[in-house]
Design an enzyme around this catalytic site. Structure first.
Site, PDB file in Angstrom:
ATOM      1  CG  HIS A 184       3.069  -6.150  10.286  1.00  0.00           C
ATOM      2  ND1 HIS A 184       2.071  -5.842   9.390  1.00  0.00           N
ATOM      3  CD2 HIS A 184       2.448  -6.592  11.395  1.00  0.00           C
ATOM      4  CE1 HIS A 184       0.891  -6.078   9.947  1.00  0.00           C
ATOM      5  NE2 HIS A 184       1.094  -6.538  11.161  1.00  0.00           N
TER       6      HIS A 184
ATOM      7  CE  LYS B 149       6.166   2.491   2.717  1.00  0.00           C
ATOM      8  NZ  LYS B 149       5.076   1.570   2.312  1.00  0.00           N
TER       9      LYS B 149
ATOM     10  CE  LYS C 285       3.557   3.340  -2.144  1.00  0.00           C
ATOM     11  NZ  LYS C 285       3.047   2.071  -1.668  1.00  0.00           N
ATOM     12  NE  ARG C 286       5.367   7.956   7.632  1.00  0.00           N
ATOM     13  CZ  ARG C 286       5.445   7.842   8.957  1.00  0.00           C
ATOM     14  NH1 ARG C 286       4.412   7.382   9.651  1.00  0.00           N
ATOM     15  NH2 ARG C 286       6.527   8.202   9.603  1.00  0.00           N
TER      16      ARG C 286
ATOM     17  CB  THR D  47      -2.995  -2.165   2.513  1.00  0.00           C
ATOM     18  OG1 THR D  47      -2.431  -1.054   3.235  1.00  0.00           O
ATOM     19  CG2 THR D  47      -2.824  -3.451   3.298  1.00  0.00           C
TER      20      THR D  47
ATOM     21  CE  LYS E  31      -5.600   1.588   2.145  1.00  0.00           C
ATOM     22  NZ  LYS E  31      -4.704   2.548   2.827  1.00  0.00           N
TER      23      LYS E  31
END
Ligand SMILES: *Cc1c(COP(=O)(O)O)cnc(C)c1O
Length: 810
Positions: free
Chosen positions: A359, A553, A547-548, A655, A659
């Site tokens: 991952h 990110k 998101k986290r 992901t 969505k």
């Protein structure tokens, strides 16, 4: 096939009858929580016989079983999705309305099972949904943590972590299976004997025994009567008769001991994308693996006349990242020590049964365990890993002279550490990445020597999401609209969403899509108002990053853009921009200082921007606390913009991007993870791509050449923002955001926030322009929905089934 389902009236009568019999209440005496339990038990009554029938069917057909081992399953709440999949959601909604209840209020009674951190755990949950819905015999094994991921509260802009005791109220979906409990051994001594035939036999003494008790959760397929099982293990202390004889000294049956055992499944580690090297975590991992493998072998023996040497014909085990990689030495241990296989035949079985999903390539997330810790906690497992390593390294030395120099980078045990990714590659028959670019980086860069050694093992399985939860359930209005124009077949075959392209220029359809988005935005605006007291303009652009919280990110890039816009508006109050609502939701790992600073910064900026009348309400910054599946379900249908702005090469797949695409948001993103595959489908004209590519980023890492200070010195907008952070313009006292400032200027901006800043601003100017052209925007939106079928986890699971697992629908 299916029995006739309950009608609305029958459903309503069942609610009333059950209230009477189970609660001795009339309908007007019942509270929402009572009704939640009543509906759950109606669903369970539908599920139970089918669950049993599914298991019978698997026995009769003697089919190969897939076991998905994962330390996390982020299933969210189950009542509404179980109703949907049982074909009872409409009846339930209508019956509840008739009885004077708001369905969404009833479904919201359920506390999310937060048994995961983020994407990896949510992927596992989507996979289970697809396995059942596609008639595959596939089950999950995980841990029943008593405390899930913490609940996040924000106090004065700071994250506060509260324990998430999700089991406080009875959880209606689990059933304890005490007769399936197994015993797990930790510590102890390993004794080696030579048998008459010269082979070795291993016995363990003085181990610490822990009972693993399973709790089963049904996994309901979509209107197909298939119910698979998610089995979650809970740690309990062992009380054996024999323990009470003797002097009892080694069996300290006191409360401390019991407590320390229950601690094994006490809480989920809240670290996402970084490795928490604690002994308790290693205990959890072995606890999951040992109980699951013992259970798998017991099932095999119960149902098969075959010898265990045929295990791979009937069983395949997929490990979700390296967290369950001890499955490899554990299966070896059982075959060697309990089943008396030779090393060679045990190894052949093991490496035909285990498949590994990688991952991440983030180095801080690649798991290693200190050799000494493994030796102490799991002495026999350590011996087996050591032997696997010896044989592997010898193989390279003799058969791959060209890689001799690389042995220290390839060895499973090196520098006193055990490298779990290396163990997973060596001990499995399949290694897959989770998006095309990610798999390519594994093959060409991070794991290139392993790829040389085992070229056939590597393969890609781009992640997916269940369109049942993430479109049908969360956005019923859009789903109905889609069905109105292209018919209902897309529900079974999500790729058929592509038929929407025929309507992507049909003005009357686009108007309806617009109307649905507006209604979803109004609903979210109400939730925002309830939770934060802030009124947002539902005509504004809803620009969403959920998101986290992680440096890679780049929530920081987003907030820099907001500060820039605010600075512009302060200078030019009459600047004609479309109002924007920036929506964030994110949990930071409790020990991740910089991530927490970013949360604080978002709140600080919000507290200035949201209340500055100079900017005439053109910008609003919203942070919704406690990001989890239920919150995602409320935000995603209302998103106009999906922010997917990770530093290229860092986000394995993502992901959240899928969505939001499926709900008609337009992606602003880097060429990273699955964004690239979204871009392949919809093209540059239907998304906003910006920034460095993965090759450019990796090139900078390897060869240098990037200097953040240069950008600070030459770009006034950047300088202004960083100085505002450094000089305490945002914040009550001066030092507030110095760490962010230093990280960028003195650690040379490791995630290229400044490098991508200008292209990001330019991209957002394009967004602004595109949004003003309503029909073009709606056309983009519908184009995204039309191509999103590829990202159903049904497609992903079909690929796993045919390429890796070699199984067919039952
Ligand atoms: C989908 C999802 C994620 C993963 O989001 P990314 O944007 O891919 O990181 C994390 N948490 C929750 C609750 C989700 O639903």
């Amino acid at each position: 096939m299916s029995l006739p389902k309950l009608t609305v009236n029958e459903f309503k009568e069942r609610i009333i009858d059950k209230l009477k019999s189970d609660y001795v209440k009339d309908i007007h005496e019942a509270c929402e929580n009572d009704i939640y339990y009543i509906i759950s038990s109606i669903v369970n009554e539908e599920i139970l016989p089918q669950w049993h029938a599914t298991q019978q069917k698997y026995k009769e057909k003697n089919c190969k079983q897939v076991y998905y081992l994962s330390m996390e399953f982020l299933v969210g709440s189950l009542l509404e999705s179980n109703l949907l999949n049982c074909g009872l959601l409409e009846q339930s909604n209508q019956a509840l309305e008739m009885l004077g209840f708001k369905p969404e209020k009833i479904y919201a009674q359920e506390h999310d099972a937060g048994l995961g951190n983020g994407g990896l755990g949510r992927l596992a949950a989507c996979f289970l949904d697809s396995l059942s819905s596609l008639y595959y015999a596939g089950h999950g094994y995980g841990i029943r943590y008593r405390y899930g991921l913490f609940e996040q509260r924000i106090i004065h802009g700071n994250q506060l972590e509260l324990p998430d005791y999700w089991l406080k109220n009875r959880y209606p979906w689990e059933s304890r299976k005490e007769d399936e409990a197994v015993c797990i051994h930790f510590h102890g001594d390993v004794h080696m004997f030579k048998k008459n035939d010269g082979s070795l036999e291993f016995k363990y003494k003085n181990t610490d025994k822990v009972m693993a008790v399973p709790y089963d959760i049904p996994v309901v397929g979509y209107q197909n009567d298939v119910i698979n099982t998610l089995r979650l293990w809970s740690a309990e202390s062992v009380y054996q008769e024999e323990d009470l004889t003797g002097d009892g000294s080694q069996y300290y049956h006191d409360l401390d001991h019991q407590h320390s055992i229950e601690q094994i499944t006490g809480f989920l580690y809240p670290d996402d994308s970084s490795h928490e090297g604690k002994e308790l975590r290693l205990k959890q991992q072995y606890f999951l693996v040992s109980s699951s493998i013992q259970n798998i072998i017991k099932n095999f023996k119960r149902n098969q006349k075959l010898s265990l040497s045929h295990l791979s014909e009937k069983v395949v085990i997929q490990i979700n990242d390296t967290h369950p990689s001890l499955a490899i030495p554990e299966l070896m241990r059982i075959l060697l020590d309990e089943e008396h296989f030779s090393w060679e035949s045990a190894w052949e079985v093991t490496t035909k049964v285990i498949a590994y999903t990688n991952h991440t390539t983030l180095s801080e997330a690649l798991e290693t365990w200190p050799k000494g810790m493994m030796q102490h906690l799991l002495p026999r497992i350590y011996m087996i890993i050591d032997e696997i390593n010896e044989r592997f390294c010898k193989g390279i030395w003799f058969d791959h002279e060209e890689l001799r120099e690389q042995i220290p980078e390839l060895a499973i045990i090196a520098h006193e550490q055990i490298h779990m990714a290396r163990l997973s590659i060596v001990g499995s028959f399949s290694v897959n990445g989770v998006a095309r670019i990610h798999t390519e980086i594994l093959k060409k860069k991070e794991m290139k020597h392993f790829y040389t050694l085992f070229p056939d093992r590597f393969n890609n399985k781009t992640n997916g999401i269940t369109h049942r939860r993430w479109l049908l359930q969360v956005n019923p209005k859009l789903s109905n609209l889609i069905t109105d124009v292209i018919g209902p077949k897309w529900v079974q075959r999500p790729k058929q969403l592509i038929s929407l392209l025929k309507y992507s220029k049909d003005t009357s359809f686009l108007e309806k899509v617009d109307q649905v988005k507006r209604e979803n935005k109004i609903r979210l605006a109400n939730i925002i108002h309830e939770r934060t007291g802030i009124l947002v303009d539902d005509q504004s652009i809803f620009d969403v990053q959920i998101k986290r919280l992680h440096e890679y990110k780049r929530q920081l890039l987003n907030i820099f853009h907001i500060i820039y816009l605010y600075n512009e508006l302060k200078e030019h109050p009459n600047l004609d921009i479309t109002p924007r609502t920036f929506i964030f939701a994110a949990k930071a790992a409790p020990s991740y200082h910089l991530a927490k600073e970013v949360i604080k910064l978002i709140h600080t900026v919000a507290s200035i921007v949201n209340y500055d009348s100079d900017i005439q309400g053109k910008l609003k910054v919203i942070f919704l606390e406690n990001y989890n599946v239920s919150l995602a379900e409320k935000i995603i249908p209302a998103a106009d913009i999906s922010e997917q702005i990770s530093t290229a090469s860092k986000e394995a797949s993502g992901t959240g991007n899928m969505k939001m695409m499926m709900n008609g948001a337009i992606t602003v993103g880097t060429l990273d993870g699955a964004n690239i595959e979204i871009n392949d489908l919809v093209g540059d004209q239907n998304m906003f791509i910006f920034g460095l590519t993965a090759d450019e980023v990796l090139d900078y890492y390897h060869h240098g050449g990037y200097n953040a200070t240069d950008i600070y010195n030459t770009d006034d907008r950047v300088k202004r923002i960083l100085d505002q952070l450094n000089q305490g313009e945002f914040g009550s006292h001066e030092i507030e955001f110095k760490d962010i400032y230093y990280n960028i200027l003195y650690h040379n901006d490791p995630y290229f926030v400044l490098k991508d800043f200008e292209p990001y601003l330019e991209t957002h100017e394009l967004v602004e322009r595109a949004y003003r052209d309503r029909l073009t925007w709606l056309n983009m939106s519908v184009t995204n929905i039309a191509y999103s079928g590829k990202f159903s986890s049904d497609r992903t699971i079909q690929e796993y089934a045919t390429d890796i697992w070699k199984i067919k629908p039952v």
